[in-house]
Design an enzyme around this catalytic site. Structure first.
Site, PDB file in Angstrom:
ATOM      1  CB  CYS B 302      59.314  58.296  31.386  1.00 18.47           C
ATOM      2  SG  CYS B 302      58.157  59.213  30.357  1.00 18.47           S
ATOM      3  CG  ASP B 426      58.110  51.137  33.253  1.00 15.10           C
ATOM      4  OD1 ASP B 426      58.300  52.366  33.058  1.00 15.10           O
ATOM      5  OD2 ASP B 426      56.993  50.617  33.260  1.00 15.10           O
ATOM      6  CG  HIS B 428      56.821  55.228  33.664  1.00 16.92           C
ATOM      7  ND1 HIS B 428      57.137  54.476  32.546  1.00 16.92           N
ATOM      8  CD2 HIS B 428      56.443  56.448  33.195  1.00 16.92           C
ATOM      9  CE1 HIS B 428      56.943  55.203  31.454  1.00 16.92           C
ATOM     10  NE2 HIS B 428      56.520  56.402  31.809  1.00 16.92           N
TER      11      HIS B 428
END
Lengths: 472, 469
Positions: B302, B426, B428
């Site tokens: 990440c 994000d 992820h």
């Protein structure tokens, strides 16, 4: 034969699938028709004048008589509008006259091909002989492949997917008048003869359509360093013409000011004996990006500037816009290529190498390319053949060539010379300064005017490449 | 030079290649320049002639701008409004199911839409005309053969007709040829010639869309003087780039070849807070996330992805030419600066803000500020700092803490109430580049202060813009 199942017995018939089902049925029907067509062979519809022409040839003493068949092939039907016997070779001995000279036939075909506007092409060969049918067919097959391969090797365009590659051979026995018609697929060297129909019809071409345009050409190409002979010029021109032909091929075509969908039909043949003419416009772009190596050394340049008249004929059986575009573009490319080729042939033949005739370091020569003249065919309808007249030739030479190459009796008044103008600027017929060398015109057929100049000359305003001469 | 303002409804962009060919029969500099200029003049006449044609892409529309804007099909007249041309254009969204639905399209949006036109030449003319001549010149000389990539933009308003547009387009084309002539002559050295190439830049309001001609092949580093002049001409600050090649305006209807999504946050509605303002990242970034580039970094990559997003920002704003680094390149950089052992390369070890700062410095030459909060709950009090960051630097922020790393693209913050929202990108996400999914499911979305682990400590890496043009 395949049988297609569209629904199975245990499934209920779903009406929402009906349109798709109908499409499938239609597709199958068309497929079957095509297969049928393949088995049954092609059908040639022939202008009835051709029957009379071939008949007359049968009455001649010579055997064999060969010749070409001229027409237009489409996926559904094929048309033959004209037959042309192979001209006699002047110096042929009596014995040689009884055999077929393949080279002569193919060379004749090549010349004839140049005299056909768009839409008309050599679609086959014929032979009139009472020799054995099998031998005749073998000879015809050889001639057909040789002719078609030579003609297509000179094309500057790529074959299209929808091009018809079947060509016809006709064998006529002069005594029995029995006619045997077969086709071969010239794309397939192993192709076998397929039977074909040969039917005469009157007024075949009366409702054919004509698409035409006048088109500007403006090419400027470098000549390689130290290699500026006519041979080198030929190479450069061939390359340049190929690139230009590609531009034309990928250009946008408007017919009567409109951009028509490819599959739309041109309204043709709905009223017999009414001339259908369409004017085309071509829009081109440059495709190749050249961003590096932009300046190179050269030994000179060659340019082709001016305008040509281009024309293509379309059969009357519901021709599509796509066909009109294809045939016209091909005529545009071949008329320019033909003229350049003819000029180069004359230059190479008369061996006018610049290093012999002018010792100046700079040299500029202008050659007027021949312009196009049309000659209507005797059949009713718009069809014409064409020829190229060099600026120093008279119309009598044109009519002579029409007789020799196409076996057409045309009078000078029949010829249409108005489509292209002779180049009318001082450049072509200027009298050079007495101090300059003048290229002597050979006494036999003078087919170009080459003038060596070292002084600036007022030239065509549109040829930008020539403007800078004034600087020196 | 063209101005885009709120009055503009349609942007017309004409592109085409013009062949530039001439023979240089002398190497004398002045004579060469004369020939070049004269050839440009010929091209300008060509553009102003009746054989110049504009074909609207993806449509049957063809316009002759120098024939009083005559057009085909015949429903189009010189007085047709420019914005009505949209009805004739078929976009990719429409299925070609055989029905001509192109006429029904009318897009009402506040952003000006772009219509692409192709510059073409009509080679047919009504005859009869003079038959061709072949001219052979034998002369040891040089031959110039270039294709000039013309690319002009014209902005039209609600009441502009096709005739108005044509006048502007032809003027823009001739002007661009003049600019190209200038650049070509400026950059001629002996017998070498650099091809001029137009680049469009979108300057801040009210200046709008501007076109600059640069010589092909000359890197940004050698064009500093030109950029200085442009900054002066357009009264732009001299501490941030506007005219580097990477700053080139990306037209809305041009797809990005690399497949990454750009600025997904623009598809969101921003929150409204009492007395609050929204402070966003400036410029363009690409969305980098798990599983992209055939790298399975699910569960460990990440921070790497956040770093890639930041690098993409600096590349697309023109600060660096280096492409976005891969995981391995990032790891190698850390080994090179002595931060990690050699075995680090190829491993699945996590990195944090400090490593991000180190890589930005080592690979891209950038400085970054580190912000530390001992508890996630404290982040809510960093509103002012973050707002300031987005105002002055406008770069994406990498935040790492707990077990997760994210990218902050902006804040909505109220000075009076202290309310705060964070615009989070994000890394992820493991799915495809589907803007709908990404925005609907909140992979790019506004989060409240409870998004953070209230007890974990966080480090933020705030990259700083270099002060250059």
């Amino acid at each position: 034969m395949h049988f297609f199942c569209f629904w199975s017995a245990d499934e209920p018939l779903d009406l929402s699938k009906l349109p798709a089902f109908l499409v499938e049925v239609l597709a199958t029907v068309l497929l079957l028709l095509n297969i049928f067509h393949e088995i049954m062979g092609r059908g040639y519809i022939v202008q009835d004048d051709v029957e009379g022409y071939l008949s007359k040839l049968c009455e001649q003493k010579a055997d064999p008589v060969t010749g070409l068949l001229i027409g237009q092939s489409s996926t559904q039907r094929d048309f033959v509008v004209m037959a042309i016997r192979t001209p006699q070779k002047e110096e042929s001995a009596a014995a040689a006259r009884n055999s077929v000279d393949k080279e002569w036939v193919t060379e004749h075909a090549r010349q004839v091909s140049r005299m056909l506007p768009g839409g008309l092409s050599v679609v086959g060969v014929f032979i009139i002989t009472d020799a054995d049918a099998k031998d005749a067919l073998t000879t015809l097959r050889q001639l057909l492949f040789a002719v078609e391969n030579l003609i297509s090797s000179e094309h500057l365009w790529d074959p299209a997917d929808d091009d018809v590659t079947d060509c016809v051979t006709l064998h006529i026995n002069p005594k029995t008048r029995k006619t045997v018609c077969r086709t071969f697929d010239i794309k397939d060297p192993k192709s076998v003869a397929k039977p074909a129909d040969w039917k005469y019809q009157s007024g075949l071409c009366s409702s054919w359509a004509t698409v035409s345009c006048s088109l500007n050409v403006d090419m400027l190409l470098p000549l390689p360093n130290n290699r500026t002979s006519t041979g080198n010029m030929e190479e450069c021109l061939k390359e340049g013409l190929k690139a230009w032909a590609h531009q034309i091929e990928s250009g946008l075509c408007l017919i009567d000011g409109k951009r028509l969908p490819e599959d739309s039909e041109l309204t043709v043949g709905q009223r017999r004996n009414v001339r259908q003419t369409y004017t085309a416009q071509l829009l081109i772009t440059t495709e190749n990006k050249r961003l590096t190596d932009v300046i190179e050394q050269c030994g000179g340049s060659v340019s082709v500037t001016g305008a040509i008249h281009s024309r293509a004929y379309l059969h009357s059986n519901k021709p599509k816009a796509r066909l009109a575009e294809k045939l016209l573009k091909r005529d545009v490319v071949s008329t320019v290529a033909t003229r350049v080729q003819m000029m180069l042939e004359e230059l190479l033949a008369s061996d006018q190498e610049s290093k012999g005739s002018c010792r100046d370091k700079q040299q500029k020569e202008l050659f007027c390319l021949p312009h196009r003249i049309f000659c209507p065919l005797k059949v009713s309808g718009p069809l014409c053949v064409c020829d190229y007249q060099f600026s120093d030739e008279g119309l009598s030479e044109v009519t002579e060539r029409l007789k020799e190459m196409l076996d057409i009796d045309a009078a000078e008044e029949d010829l249409d010379t108005r489509q292209e103008m002779t180049f009318e600027i001082t450049g072509c017929d200027i009298t050079p300064e007495p101090t300059q060398e003048k290229v002597e015109a050979p006494e036999h057929k003078k087919n170009y005017i080459g003038v060596a100049m070292a002084t600036a000359v007022a030239l065509l305003a549109t040829a930008a490449s020539m403007l800078y001469l004034n600087d020196i | 030079m063209v101005v885009v303002d709120s009055e503009t409804t349609t942007v017309l962009r004409v592109k085409g290649l013009l062949e530039f060919r001439c023979q240089l029969d002398s190497t004398d500099e002045q004579l060469v320049r004369n020939v070049i200029s004269r050839t440009f003049e010929t091209l300008r006449s060509q553009v102003k002639s009746e054989s110049c044609v504009l074909a609207v892409s993806n449509s049957p529309l063809i316009i002759w701008p120098n024939k009083d804007a005559y057009a085909t099909p015949e429903e189009i007249t010189p007085s047709t409004l420019c914005e009505d041309m949209h009805q004739w254009i078929q976009t990719d969204e429409q299925e070609s199911s055989g029905k001509k639905s192109s006429k029904k399209k009318s897009k009402k949006s506040s952003v000006a839409s772009v219509i692409n036109l192709r510059l073409m030449t009509e080679v047919t003319k009504p005859g009869p005309l003079s038959a061709p001549i072949l001219t052979k010149t034998v002369l040891k000389s040089h031959f110039v053969s270039v294709t000039l990539p013309l690319d002009c933009v014209v902005c039209t308003g609600r009441s502009d007709t096709i005739k108005d547009a044509c006048e502007q387009l032809i003027e823009a084309l001739t002007h661009q040829l003049c600019e190209m002539e200038k650049v070509t002559l400026q950059n001629m050295k002996g017998m070498t010639l650099l091809v001029p190439e137009p680049v469009h830049f979108l300057l801040p309001e009210p200046k709008g869309l501007v076109t600059v001609v640069y010589p092909v092949g000359v890197p940004d580093s050698q064009l500093v003087a030109q950029r200085k002049e442009l900054h002066q001409q357009f009264e732009l600050p001299d501490d941030r780039p506007y005219f580097r090649r990477a700053n080139a305006y990306h037209f809305p209807n041009e797809p990005y070849k690399d497949g990454y999504l750009r600025n997904p946050h623009l598809a969101l509605t921003h929150p409204t807070l009492d007395n609050g303002k929204v402070y966003l990242v400036q410029g363009i970034y690409s969305y980098h996330h798990y599983m992209q580039d055939r790298v399975d970094d699910n569960g460990w990559g990440c921070a790497y992805r956040s770093l890639q997003t930041i690098c993409s920002w600096f590349q697309q704003q023109g600060y660096v030419e280096r492409p976005v680094p891969t995981h391995k390149e990032i790891q190698q950089a850390l080994v090179d600066v002595g931060d990690k052992q050699a075995s680090f390369v190829g491993s699945r070890q996590w990195i944090g803000s400090i490593e991000v700062q180190a890589v930005l410095s080592h690979l891209l030459g950038l400085t970054s500020k580190i912000l530390f909060v001992s508890q996630g709950a404290e982040l809510a009090s960093k509103g002012r700092e973050l707002a300031n960051h987005f105002l002055t630097e406008g770069t994406p922020v990498m935040i790492g803490g707990g077990v997760l790393a994210h990218t902050i693209l902006g804040v909505a913050w109220s000075e009076t109430t202290g309310q705060i929202r964070y615009l989070i990108l994000d890394p992820h996400y493991t799915g495809a580049e589907d803007l709908q999914v990404i925005t609907d499911k909140g992979w790019c979305g506004w989060k409240g202060p409870d998004f953070w682990d209230q007890t974990a400590y966080y480090n933020l890496c705030l990259p700083q813009r270099p002060k250059v043009i």
